[in-house]
Design a protein around this motif. Structure first.
Motif, short mmCIF file in Angstrom:
data_model
loop_
_atom_site.label_atom_id
_atom_site.label_comp_id
_atom_site.label_asym_id
_atom_site.label_seq_id
_atom_site.Cartn_x
_atom_site.Cartn_y
_atom_site.Cartn_z
N SER A 74 0.82 -1.22 0.00
CA SER A 74 0.00 0.00 0.00
C SER A 74 0.85 1.26 0.00
CB SER A 74 -0.92 0.01 1.21
OG SER A 74 -1.78 -1.10 1.21
N ALA A 75 1.79 1.36 0.93
CA ALA A 75 2.61 2.57 1.03
C ALA A 75 3.49 2.76 -0.19
CB ALA A 75 3.46 2.52 2.29
N ARG A 118 11.70 7.47 4.16
CA ARG A 118 11.97 8.36 3.02
C ARG A 118 11.13 9.63 3.07
NH1 ARG A 118 10.97 3.46 0.40
NH2 ARG A 118 9.05 4.31 -0.50
N ASN A 119 10.22 9.72 4.04
CA ASN A 119 9.32 10.85 4.17
C ASN A 119 8.54 11.09 2.88
OD1 ASN A 119 8.03 12.90 5.62
ND2 ASN A 119 9.50 14.45 4.97
N GLU A 120 7.96 10.03 2.34
CA GLU A 120 7.15 10.15 1.13
C GLU A 120 5.95 11.06 1.38
OE1 GLU A 120 7.89 9.02 -1.77
OE2 GLU A 120 9.34 7.39 -1.44
N ASP A 121 5.57 11.80 0.37
CA ASP A 121 4.52 12.81 0.49
C ASP A 121 3.14 12.17 0.29
OD1 ASP A 121 3.27 15.23 0.81
OD2 ASP A 121 3.68 15.93 -1.24
N ILE A 122 2.75 11.32 1.23
CA ILE A 122 1.47 10.62 1.16
C ILE A 122 0.78 10.64 2.51
CG2 ILE A 122 2.21 9.06 -0.70
CD1 ILE A 122 2.58 6.87 1.46
N ILE A 123 -0.51 10.39 2.48
CA ILE A 123 -1.28 10.17 3.70
C ILE A 123 -1.55 8.67 3.80
CG2 ILE A 123 -3.41 10.68 4.96
CD1 ILE A 123 -3.67 13.21 3.22
N ILE A 172 8.17 11.31 11.49
CA ILE A 172 7.46 11.83 10.32
C ILE A 172 6.75 13.13 10.72
CG2 ILE A 172 7.17 9.59 9.23
CD1 ILE A 172 4.37 9.42 10.42
N PRO A 173 6.37 13.96 9.73
CA PRO A 173 5.76 15.26 10.07
C PRO A 173 4.50 15.15 10.93
CG PRO A 173 6.45 15.25 7.79
CD PRO A 173 6.66 13.85 8.30
N TYR A 174 3.70 14.08 10.72
CA TYR A 174 2.43 14.03 11.45
C TYR A 174 1.99 12.60 11.67
CZ TYR A 174 -2.38 15.26 12.78
OH TYR A 174 -3.57 15.42 13.46
N MET A 199 5.27 12.58 4.95
CA MET A 199 4.53 11.40 5.39
C MET A 199 3.60 11.74 6.55
SD MET A 199 4.33 8.09 4.82
CE MET A 199 3.56 6.69 5.61
N ARG A 200 2.34 11.37 6.38
CA ARG A 200 1.34 11.56 7.43
C ARG A 200 0.67 10.22 7.69
NH1 ARG A 200 -0.61 15.24 3.03
NH2 ARG A 200 1.07 14.05 2.12
N PHE A 201 0.50 9.89 8.97
CA PHE A 201 -0.05 8.59 9.35
C PHE A 201 -1.15 8.79 10.38
CE2 PHE A 201 -0.22 4.90 12.18
CZ PHE A 201 -0.33 3.85 11.28
#
Length: 292
Positions: A74-75, A118-123, A172-174, A199-201
Motif C-alpha cells: 500500500s505505502a 523516506r518521508n514520502e509525500d502521502i497520507i 514523520i511530520p504528522y 509522510m502523514r499517518f
C-alpha cells in the motif's frame, strides 16, 4: 487536552449502496476520510474490508480514482503514484492509502516503514479493527491482549503492537490516532494531514461489529468507551517530538468497555483486573508525554 469541535462540511465523494455490513464503522470512516479530502484525491486500497467497501472494479462507491494494490504494498504504491503526479506537475492531488491493521501492522509494515523513512509525500490511514476480520476474524498484531479470535480461541497471549508510537518514532511530520466515536476529531485530523507535506499517518479505531461481538448500532459508542477508559487515547505527534492530547481517560473502568464485547466474554474478573492495571500504567506514562 485539545478539544476539537468542527462543523463538518462533507464533499459528496463517498456514496451509498456499498457492500459493507449494516452499521459498519469502517464504512463510516471511509465516508469522513474521503469527503474531507475531496475530489483532488487518489485512494490506494489493499485487500481488506476497505476493498469491498470501495467496490469491485470497475465499480466503486467513491467518486475518486481508487487503485487496489497488493496487501503488502500500500505505502509503496501510494508513494509511486504521488511521485508520478509530481513529475506531471499535479502536486495538488492528494494520495491516500487506506488499509486495515493486517495490511499495516503486519503484512504491509515493511513498505510503510520504508515510506516513512523516506518521508514520502502521502497520507496513510489504518482502519484498525484489531484483527483479520475480512477473512474470518483471525488475530493480527493489533489484536489486544486476551481478546478472542478464531486463531486465539483462549484469548491472545501477547499485547497489541503500538503502531502509533512506532510511526511517531520515525519522526514523520504528522502522526495521529482517531476513532469513529469522535467524528469531529477524525475530520480535524484528516483535514490537518491534508495540509501537511511529507509522510502523514493516522490510525483509526473502527470496531468490527461481528468480529468484536457488538450490536449493529453500538460501534461508535464502543469506540468512545475505548477512549474514555484510556484503552485508546486520541492524540497527535508532530515530527516525532511535539505531543498533543485530544481526548483521553475519564476514569471510566475498563470493564465498561470490554464486557460489552463478546470477544472478551471468556475473561475472569482477575483477568479484567489485570487489563485495568495495564491500562492504568499506560495512561500514567501517556500523561508524562502530553504534560496533561
Amino acid at each position: 487536552m485539545i478539544d476539537v469541535a468542527y462543523t463538518i462540511v462533507e464533499e459528496k465523494i463517498f456514496c451509498s449502496g456499498h457492500h459493507a455490513c449494516p452499521g459498519c464503522n469502517a464504512a463510516l470512516a471511509f465516508r469522513y476520510i474521503t469527503n474531507t479530502l475531496g475530489q483532488n484525491t487518489i485512494a490506494v486500497v489493499p485487500p481488506s474490508c476497505g476493498a469491498i467497501i470501495s467496490g469491485p472494479q470497475p465499480l466503486s462507491s467513491m467518486r475518486i480514482p481508487v487503485y487496489q494494490t497488493t496487501l503488502e504494498a500500500s505505502a509503496a504504491s501510494a508513494a509511486g503514484i504521488k511521485r508520478a503526479l509530481k513529475a506531471q506537475g499535479k502536486d495538488h492531488i492528494n494520495v491516500v492509502a487506506i488499509a486495515g491493521d493486517g495490511g499495516t501492522y503486519d503484512i504491509g509494515f515493511q513498505s510503510l516503514s520504508s515510506a516513512a523513512e523516506r518521508n514520502e509525500d502521502i497520507i496513510y490511514i489504518c482502519l484498525d479493527n484489531e484483527g483479520y476480520m475480512n477473512t474470518g476474524a483471525q488475530k493480527s498484531s493489533s489484536t489486544p491482549y486476551l481478546a478472542y479470535t478464531t486463531s486465539t480461541p483462549g484469548g491472545k497471549p501477547t499485547a497489541k503492537k503500538n503502531v502509533a508510537e512506532i510511526m511517531a518514532a520515525h519522526r514523520i511530520p504528522y502522526m495521529a490516532t482517531a476513532t469513529t466515536g469522535y467524528l469531529d476529531d477524525l475530520v480535524y485530523k484528516v483535514r490537518k494531514a491534508k495540509d501537511i507535506k511529507g509522510m502523514r499517518f493516522i490510525v483509526i479505531l473502527v470496531p468490527c461489529l461481528d468480529g468484536w461481538g457488538v450490536a449493529d448500532h453500538e460501534g461508535a459508542k464502543i469506540s468512545r468507551l475505548a477512549v474514555q477508559t484510556g484503552v485508546f487515547p486520541l492524540y497527535e505527534v508532530e515530527n516525532g517530538i511535539k505531543y498533543a492530547l485530544n481526548y483521553g481517560s475519564q476514569g471510566i473502568p475498563v470493564s465498561n468497555y470490554i464486557t460489552r464485547q463478546k470477544r472478551y466474554r471468556h475473561l475472569s474478573s482477575e483477568q479484567i483486573d489485570e487489563i485495568q492495571q495495564v491500562v492504568n500504567a499506560d495512561w500514567e506514562n501517556f500523561k508524562v508525554k502530553f504534560n496533561a
